[in-house]
Design a protein around this motif. Sequence first.
Motif, PDB file in Angstrom:
ATOM      1  N   SER A  12       0.884  -1.191  -0.095  1.00  0.00           N
ATOM      2  CA  SER A  12      -0.018  -0.067  -0.093  1.00  0.00           C
ATOM      3  C   SER A  12       0.979   1.320   0.010  1.00  0.00           C
ATOM      4  N   SER A  13       0.352   2.407   0.592  1.00  0.00           N
ATOM      5  CA  SER A  13       1.031   3.780   0.675  1.00  0.00           C
ATOM      6  C   SER A  13       0.349   4.339   1.696  1.00  0.00           C
ATOM      7  N   ASP A  14       1.152   5.311   2.298  1.00  0.00           N
ATOM      8  CA  ASP A  14       0.683   6.032   3.406  1.00  0.00           C
ATOM      9  C   ASP A  14      -0.345   7.264   2.624  1.00  0.00           C
ATOM     10  N   SER A  15      -0.157   7.078   1.364  1.00  0.00           N
ATOM     11  CA  SER A  15      -1.183   8.035   0.560  1.00  0.00           C
ATOM     12  C   SER A  15      -2.559   7.661   0.689  1.00  0.00           C
ATOM     13  N   GLY A  16      -2.477   6.501   1.039  1.00  0.00           N
ATOM     14  CA  GLY A  16      -4.148   5.830   1.166  1.00  0.00           C
ATOM     15  C   GLY A  16      -4.566   5.983   2.632  1.00  0.00           C
ATOM     16  N   ILE A  35      -6.967   6.738  -3.836  1.00  0.00           N
ATOM     17  CA  ILE A  35      -8.206   5.751  -4.021  1.00  0.00           C
ATOM     18  C   ILE A  35      -8.115   4.314  -4.053  1.00  0.00           C
ATOM     19  N   SER A  36      -7.189   4.164  -4.988  1.00  0.00           N
ATOM     20  CA  SER A  36      -6.796   2.598  -5.020  1.00  0.00           C
ATOM     21  C   SER A  36      -6.090   2.068  -3.662  1.00  0.00           C
ATOM     22  N   LYS A  37      -5.092   2.924  -3.113  1.00  0.00           N
ATOM     23  CA  LYS A  37      -4.719   2.460  -1.960  1.00  0.00           C
ATOM     24  C   LYS A  37      -5.394   2.425  -0.896  1.00  0.00           C
ATOM     25  N   THR A  38      -6.400   3.036  -0.811  1.00  0.00           N
ATOM     26  CA  THR A  38      -7.429   3.250   0.356  1.00  0.00           C
ATOM     27  C   THR A  38      -8.149   2.283   0.256  1.00  0.00           C
ATOM     28  N   ALA A  39      -8.830   1.710  -0.983  1.00  0.00           N
ATOM     29  CA  ALA A  39      -9.302   0.409  -1.109  1.00  0.00           C
ATOM     30  C   ALA A  39      -8.525  -0.719  -0.869  1.00  0.00           C
ATOM     31  N   ASN A  41      -6.569  -0.849   1.327  1.00  0.00           N
ATOM     32  CA  ASN A  41      -6.276  -0.951   2.926  1.00  0.00           C
ATOM     33  C   ASN A  41      -7.335  -1.642   3.494  1.00  0.00           C
ATOM     34  N   MET A  42      -8.857  -1.233   2.823  1.00  0.00           N
ATOM     35  CA  MET A  42      -9.843  -1.956   3.248  1.00  0.00           C
ATOM     36  C   MET A  42      -9.926  -3.262   3.191  1.00  0.00           C
ATOM     37  N   ILE A  43      -9.536  -3.705   1.766  1.00  0.00           N
ATOM     38  CA  ILE A  43      -9.529  -5.209   1.452  1.00  0.00           C
ATOM     39  C   ILE A  43      -8.825  -5.874   2.421  1.00  0.00           C
ATOM     40  N   SER A  44      -7.477  -5.214   2.734  1.00  0.00           N
ATOM     41  CA  SER A  44      -6.495  -5.751   3.612  1.00  0.00           C
ATOM     42  C   SER A  44      -7.199  -6.255   5.038  1.00  0.00           C
ATOM     43  N   LYS A  45      -7.848  -4.964   5.490  1.00  0.00           N
ATOM     44  CA  LYS A  45      -8.499  -5.299   6.943  1.00  0.00           C
ATOM     45  C   LYS A  45      -9.592  -6.501   6.639  1.00  0.00           C
ATOM     46  N   CYS A  46     -10.522  -6.403   5.511  1.00  0.00           N
ATOM     47  CA  CYS A  46     -11.571  -7.492   5.433  1.00  0.00           C
ATOM     48  C   CYS A  46     -10.852  -9.074   5.334  1.00  0.00           C
ATOM     49  N   LEU A  47     -10.007  -8.819   4.610  1.00  0.00           N
ATOM     50  CA  LEU A  47      -9.292 -10.152   4.385  1.00  0.00           C
ATOM     51  C   LEU A  47      -8.820 -10.818   5.668  1.00  0.00           C
ATOM     52  N   ALA A  48      -8.245  -9.989   6.475  1.00  0.00           N
ATOM     53  CA  ALA A  48      -7.729 -10.360   8.024  1.00  0.00           C
ATOM     54  C   ALA A  48      -8.673 -10.867   8.748  1.00  0.00           C
ATOM     55  N   PHE A 101      -2.145  -1.669   9.319  1.00  0.00           N
ATOM     56  CA  PHE A 101      -1.452  -1.146   8.475  1.00  0.00           C
ATOM     57  C   PHE A 101       0.093  -0.664   9.124  1.00  0.00           C
ATOM     58  N   ILE A 102       0.894  -1.337   8.414  1.00  0.00           N
ATOM     59  CA  ILE A 102       2.447  -1.005   9.099  1.00  0.00           C
ATOM     60  C   ILE A 102       3.404  -0.255   7.915  1.00  0.00           C
TER      61      ILE A 102
END
Length: 111
Positions: A12-16, A35-39, A41-48, A101-102
Motif C-alpha cells: 500500500s502507501s501512506d497516501s491511502g 483511492i486505489s490504496k485506500t481500497a 487498505n480496506m480489503i486488507s482489513k476485511c481479508l484479515a 497497516f504498517i
Amino acid sequence: MGVHRAAIINVSSDSGSIQLAEEKLIYLKVYPYRISKTALNMISKCLALDLKSEGILCIAFHPGWIQTDMGGPLAPLTLEETIPDVVTAISNLEERHSGTFIDWKGNTVPW
C-alpha cells in the motif's frame, strides 16, 4: 512468522491513509492512486477478519517512498537502505499484526 505460516502482504502507501490526508499534500491531486490504496487498505482489513480462523495473516504495508522508476529521484529512500528494513518488518510480523497497516520500519500507519 515463518515458512509454516501463510501471509498476505498488500503493498500500500501512506497516501491511502484517510487520517494522514492533510499531511500528505504531495499526493493531493493524485486521486486514482490514493483511492486505489485506500481500497487496498480496506480489503486488507476485511481479508484479515475473513481469514483469521484459517490462521492467514493479512496486512497493508507501506514500504516508504523509494527511489525507483515510480518513486523518482526526489524520493528520500534508496532500495539499498530500505530493503533490510522491509525484510525485518515482514519477518517480525505476528498474529497481532493481522488487519493492521504498517510501514517499512514496523510502525503502525493510521488508517
